[in-house]
Design an enzyme around this catalytic site. Structure first.
Site, mmCIF file in Angstrom:
data_model
loop_
_atom_site.group_PDB
_atom_site.id
_atom_site.type_symbol
_atom_site.label_atom_id
_atom_site.label_comp_id
_atom_site.label_asym_id
_atom_site.label_seq_id
_atom_site.Cartn_x
_atom_site.Cartn_y
_atom_site.Cartn_z
ATOM 1 N N ASP A 22 -13.827 5.532 109.855
ATOM 2 C CA ASP A 22 -14.911 6.511 109.932
ATOM 3 C C ASP A 22 -16.127 5.961 109.196
ATOM 4 O O ASP A 22 -16.038 4.939 108.509
ATOM 5 C CB ASP A 22 -14.487 7.849 109.323
ATOM 6 N N GLU A 41 -0.528 3.821 108.800
ATOM 7 C CA GLU A 41 -1.000 2.522 108.315
ATOM 8 C C GLU A 41 0.113 1.490 108.187
ATOM 9 O O GLU A 41 -0.174 0.294 108.095
ATOM 10 C CB GLU A 41 -1.712 2.703 106.972
#
Length: 235
Positions: free
Chosen positions: A197, A12
């Site tokens: 997701d 990230e």
């Protein structure tokens, strides 16, 4: 201007590290802190680790050591809204714990005593982000992001969260903890999350496959925000 940026995992923050000049690293415990500059902005990029406690520690360290003008939490989230697909962006208006319950003492679901139920992101930063997202054709939603110390990977978990927080559009493991610390120290904050997701029974495999996509999207929006702020030198 000084800006703190917090990401939970290496994927990230990797692309954000690439845009920081004069990059240096230090460690406090297991927390990695990257310092440097982006144009005229001092940057403090923190690899917090996963979960609420790690996020809280990292935010407190950032505020106490560097006194940032504001904090950005960048990274990935699971979708709780059918309109949000892989790689789409969440720009939350507010964030709340889904796994806190002191309702027996008269508090709202998700509320920590002595704190509000939700923590609001900075409106000015949020509006700048929305303008950037529209200009560069990011697909995004604003709304409620909920946080807890579990990776949501089952449809029945989604149902439980939505029953308690019907307006929730996404779920993560850090943002509300960051919001709570920022609220305590009166530091503005903003959250940029990209969907990795759908929080369903396939969430684990989808996360592993899509975290590079989500990280790239959220990091790109961070870079565009830094560019915008550096050009106007204010929020």
């Amino acid at each position: 201007m000084k800006i703190g940026i917090i990401g939970a995992i290496e994927q990230e923050i990797r692309k954000i590290k690439e845009i920081i000049n004069n990059l240096k690293i230090k460690k406090i415990g297991n927390i990695k802190i990257y310092t440097g500059t982006f144009k005229k902005i001092e940057i403090f990029l923190i690899l917090s680790g996963i979960g609420k406690v790690s996020a809280s520690m990292s935010t407190t360290i950032s505020i106490n050591l560097f006194q940032p003008d504001f904090i950005i939490n960048s990274g990935s989230a699971g979708s709780l809204n059918a309109c949000l697909k892989i790689g789409d962006i969440i720009i939350p208006k507010k964030t709340c714990y889904y796994d806190v319950d002191l309702t027996n003492f008269g508090y709202s679901k998700g509320q920590i005593p002595e704190y509000p139920q939700t923590f609001k992101t900075n409106k000015n930063l949020r509006e700048i982000l929305k303008e950037i997202a529209v200009e560069f054709k990011f697909k995004f939603l604003t709304g409620l992001l909920v946080t807890g110390d579990s990776f949501i990977r089952k449809s029945n978990c989604i149902k439980k969260i939505k029953n308690q927080f019907s307006s929730a559009i996404g779920v993560d493991m850090e943002s509300t903890a960051i919001g709570q610390v920022c609220h305590n120290f009166k530091i503005p904050f903003i959250i940029i999350k990209s969907i990795s997701d759908l929080s369903d029974n396939n969430a684990t495999s989808h996360f592993e496959k899509n975290i590079p996509i989500a990280s790239l999207k959220s990091s790109k929006l961070v870079k565009l925000l830094l560019k915008k702020i550096s050009s106007q030198n204010s929020i």
